[in-house]
Design a protein around this motif. Structure first.
Motif, PDB file in Angstrom:
ATOM      1  N   SER A   1       0.824  -1.196   0.000  1.00  0.00           N
ATOM      2  CA  SER A   1       0.000   0.000   0.000  1.00  0.00           C
ATOM      3  C   SER A   1       0.865   1.256   0.000  1.00  0.00           C
ATOM      4  O   SER A   1       0.601   2.210  -0.740  1.00  0.00           O
ATOM      5  N   HIS A   2       1.905   1.254   0.823  1.00  0.00           N
ATOM      6  CA  HIS A   2       2.815   2.397   0.895  1.00  0.00           C
ATOM      7  C   HIS A   2       3.496   2.632  -0.453  1.00  0.00           C
ATOM      8  O   HIS A   2       3.574   3.774  -0.943  1.00  0.00           O
TER       9      HIS A   2
ATOM     10  N   LYS B   1       1.890  11.653 -10.325  1.00  0.00           N
ATOM     11  CA  LYS B   1       1.268  12.974 -10.255  1.00  0.00           C
ATOM     12  C   LYS B   1       2.320  14.066 -10.415  1.00  0.00           C
ATOM     13  O   LYS B   1       2.122  15.026 -11.178  1.00  0.00           O
ATOM     14  N   ASP B   2       3.453  13.921  -9.722  1.00  0.00           N
ATOM     15  CA  ASP B   2       4.545  14.890  -9.839  1.00  0.00           C
ATOM     16  C   ASP B   2       5.096  14.919 -11.256  1.00  0.00           C
ATOM     17  O   ASP B   2       5.369  16.001 -11.801  1.00  0.00           O
TER      18      ASP B   2
ATOM     19  N   ILE C   1       4.052   5.511  -5.745  1.00  0.00           N
ATOM     20  CA  ILE C   1       4.000   5.479  -7.212  1.00  0.00           C
ATOM     21  C   ILE C   1       2.975   6.486  -7.719  1.00  0.00           C
ATOM     22  O   ILE C   1       3.242   7.241  -8.662  1.00  0.00           O
ATOM     23  N   ARG C   2       1.783   6.509  -7.094  1.00  0.00           N
ATOM     24  CA  ARG C   2       0.753   7.466  -7.522  1.00  0.00           C
ATOM     25  C   ARG C   2       1.246   8.905  -7.356  1.00  0.00           C
ATOM     26  O   ARG C   2       1.021   9.745  -8.231  1.00  0.00           O
TER      27      ARG C   2
END
Length: 96
Positions: free
Chosen positions: A72-73, A83-84, A78-79
């Motif tokens: 999960s971390h 986004k960056d 990654i998300r």
């Protein structure tokens, strides 16, 4: 948050054939969110896909809670990186 956007944890236990302890463990680990209204616990619909993903990893691959926390971390990281990256590409596009 509307009640239509919430799913009772008891309903999830029955529908997905999981123990309430598993849902509580995911909540305590910060993987999913639980909302308590009038002594009834609910999972917001936006967290349902995360719950399903973790449930499948736990069932199909026999990954324990610590492994689910790590996965999960990493998925959150990654998300955020995606986004960056998207934001930086958009900024770069301004200069081209």
């Amino acid at each position: 948050m509307n009640r239509e956007d919430l799913i009772a944890t008891e309903e999830i236990c029955v529908r997905y054939k999981v123990e309430h302890q598993f849902i509580s463990s995911l909540f305590e680990s910060g993987i999913i969110e639980i909302v308590k209204i009038e002594e009834v616990e609910y999972i917001p619909q936006e967290h349902l896909s995360e719950f399903e993903k973790m449930m499948r990893l736990h069932r199909d691959l026999d990954i324990n809670l610590e492994g689910l926390e790590a996965i999960s971390h990493l998925l959150r990281q990654i998300r955020q990186l995606q986004k960056d990256n998207r934001r930086l590409r958009n900024r770069l596009g301004l200069y081209e």
